[in-house]
Design an enzyme around this catalytic site. Structure first.
Site, PDB file in Angstrom:
ATOM      1  CG  HIS A 227      -1.876  -1.192   1.345  1.00 36.08           C
ATOM      2  ND1 HIS A 227      -2.543  -1.194   2.145  1.00 36.08           N
ATOM      3  CD2 HIS A 227      -2.315  -1.724  -0.056  1.00 36.08           C
ATOM      4  CE1 HIS A 227      -3.687  -2.968   1.777  1.00 36.08           C
ATOM      5  NE2 HIS A 227      -3.115  -2.973   1.038  1.00 36.08           N
ATOM      6  CG  ASP A 264      -2.082  -7.796  -1.994  1.00 38.25           C
ATOM      7  OD1 ASP A 264      -1.185  -6.996  -1.663  1.00 38.25           O
ATOM      8  OD2 ASP A 264      -3.385  -8.026  -2.429  1.00 38.25           O
TER       9      ASP A 264
HETATM   10  C1  GLT Z   1      -7.493  -7.388   0.780  1.00 37.16           C
HETATM   11  C2  GLT Z   1      -6.732  -6.162   1.247  1.00 37.16           C
HETATM   12  C3  GLT Z   1      -6.055  -6.284   2.620  1.00 37.16           C
HETATM   13  C4  GLT Z   1      -6.351  -5.957   3.350  1.00 37.16           C
HETATM   14  C5  GLT Z   1      -7.436  -7.686   3.984  1.00 37.16           C
HETATM   15  C6  GLT Z   1      -8.041  -6.327   5.237  1.00 37.16           C
HETATM   16  S1  GLT Z   1      -8.857  -7.774   2.557  1.00 37.16           S
HETATM   17  O1  GLT Z   1      -7.197  -8.351   0.683  1.00 37.16           O
HETATM   18  O2  GLT Z   1      -6.205  -5.687  -0.492  1.00 37.16           O
HETATM   19  O3  GLT Z   1      -4.987  -5.826   2.033  1.00 37.16           O
HETATM   20  O4  GLT Z   1      -5.420  -6.275   4.840  1.00 37.16           O
HETATM   21  O5  GLT Z   1      -8.941  -6.307   5.238  1.00 37.16           O
HETATM   22 MN    MN Z   2      -3.746  -5.394   3.540  1.00 42.78          MN
HETATM   23 MN    MN Z   3      -3.173  -5.531  -0.891  1.00 43.39          MN
END
Ligand code: GLT
Ligand code: MN
Ligand code: MN
Length: 392
Positions: A227, A264
């Protein structure tokens, strides 16, 4: 062919506090452009596999475990079966959270939707999800406001939205206390996706918001590598600020190329040096919380790829942890850091007005010498890189 689990210095064990979400290893590879590529894995099966790989725990959103439309009887039998799997594997549930993003009802947000009924529903759903998490002993409760945000500012009063967000967290803190749950709430910032812009987009925004709550002590952060990296920020700086404020309640580890969608990817698979400095920060600061991998296998993978992803995430962390020890044991690196330390300590590492006002007011500085001296960061960085590349 299934891989055999290797047992060496990098074998994960429960005491390493590695955790995964049901939604991470259970991710079937659906994306905005394509269907699922892997079958859905049952929560009990996931727990059994994670236990065998050496993970400490598993986390879930309410609906990762109990589908949205489950009857009370179905809920009970799911809970029973999951409890059995946890018992058999020794896997714990340290964290729980609410899905406040999947249901179309949350299209304009949950706690900050312009529809007051949606806001009340979001609170009810969270209360019930907190109950569910507590049934399994969860201690940390994550708030990721994925749908709290806008595509256009034409329809939302963001000042009002902040008040609604605050009301919701204040309400839920009281609920946790009234039920004797003793949760620690962890806000997870993210700049965008799935909304065009998400409220509380960075660690700093969230941190400032926490101190406006009724019970700031109960609320901290769950920062995620991806993020901050989406926005091109240095993640370990934000994490360090959270640690210094005693607000690092949880952490989401993964990998991300800057400026892209929320990838991710497997921890350590992109920026090794950043990942190293993050592990160094966590280990050196004595962070005792969970090392949660909020990531998933590439969409190219079958089920074996999922377990390769999970094992690889933990293994890379442990390899980097060993590199941290090597960094501390490296004579040349330590010599350079020692020199820096001396410069930082003389004539006093920390100042205060009471102790130093006169001295600083009247101090004479050798500015010529100060201007000339370098900091040896080129050498330090090169040594770090060589260490990471295995050349030291
Ligand atoms: C979702 C999101 C994540 C959060 C999760 C918790 S859900 O996958 O992309 O970054 O941590 O709600
Ligand atoms: Mn997360
Ligand atoms: Mn994420």
């Amino acid at each position: 062919m299934p891989r055999t689990i290797s047992h060496d210095a990098y074998t994960p064990r429960p005491e390493h506090r590695f955790t995964f979400g049901l939604w991470t290893v259970g991710n079937p590879g659906r994306d905005p452009f394509g269907d699922a590529v892997r079958p859905v894995l049952s929560p009990s099966y996931i727990v059994e596999k994670l236990g065998a790989l050496g993970a400490y725990g598993v986390n879930f959103h309410d609906n990762d475990l109990v589908p949205r439309d489950a009857t009370a009887a179905e809920r009970d039998s799911i809970v029973r079966e999951f409890r059995k799997a946890l018992g058999a594997s020794g896997v714990k549930v340290p964290m729980a959270t609410t899905n406040l993003f999947g249901d179309p009802v949350f299209r304009d947000g949950a706690f900050t939707s312009n529809d007051a009924r949606v806001r009340r529903h979001a609170i009810q759903k969270t209360m019930r999800a907190m109950d569910l998490g507590k049934e399994f002993g969860a201690e940390t409760y994550v708030f990721w406001g994925g749908r709290e945000g806008t595509e256009t500012n034409a329809g939302k009063n963001v000042i009002e939205a902040m008040k609604w967000f605050r009301d919701a967290l204040n309400f839920l803190c009281e609920y946790s206390i009234a039920q004797g749950y003793d949760y620690r709430f962890a806000i997870e910032p993210k700049p965008n996706e799935p909304r065009g812009d998400i409220f509380l987009p960075t660690i700093g925004h969230a941190l400032a918001f926490i101190y406006t709550l009724d019970r700031p002590d109960m609320v901290g952060l769950n920062p995620e590598v991806a993020h901050d990296s989406i926005s091109g920020l240095d993640f370990s700086h934000g994490v360090a600020q959270a640690i210094e404020a005693n607000k690092l309640f949880h952490i989401d580890l993964n990998a991300q190329k800057p400026g892209r969608y929320d990838q991710d990817h497997r921890f350590g698979s992109e920026d090794i040096k950043q990942s190293f400095f993050l592990v160094k920060l966590l280990e050196d600061s004595g962070y005792e919380g969970m090392r949660h991998f909020d990531s998933h296998a590439y969409r190219t993978e079958d089920e074996q790829g999922v377990w390769d992803f999970a094992a690889g995430s933990m293994r890379t962390y442990l390899i980097l942890k060993e590199k941290v020890a090597a960094f501390h044991a490296d004579k040349e690196i330590q010599h350079l850091l020692g020199e820096l330390g001396k410069r930082g300590a003389a004539p006093g590492k920390r100042i205060s007005y009471g102790k130093d006002a006169d001295a600083i007011r009247n101090e004479t500085f050798d500015l010529d010498a100060m201007r000339k001296q370098g900091y040896a960061y080129e050498r330090l960085d090169q040594l770090t890189v060589e260490l990471l590349l295995g050349a030291r």
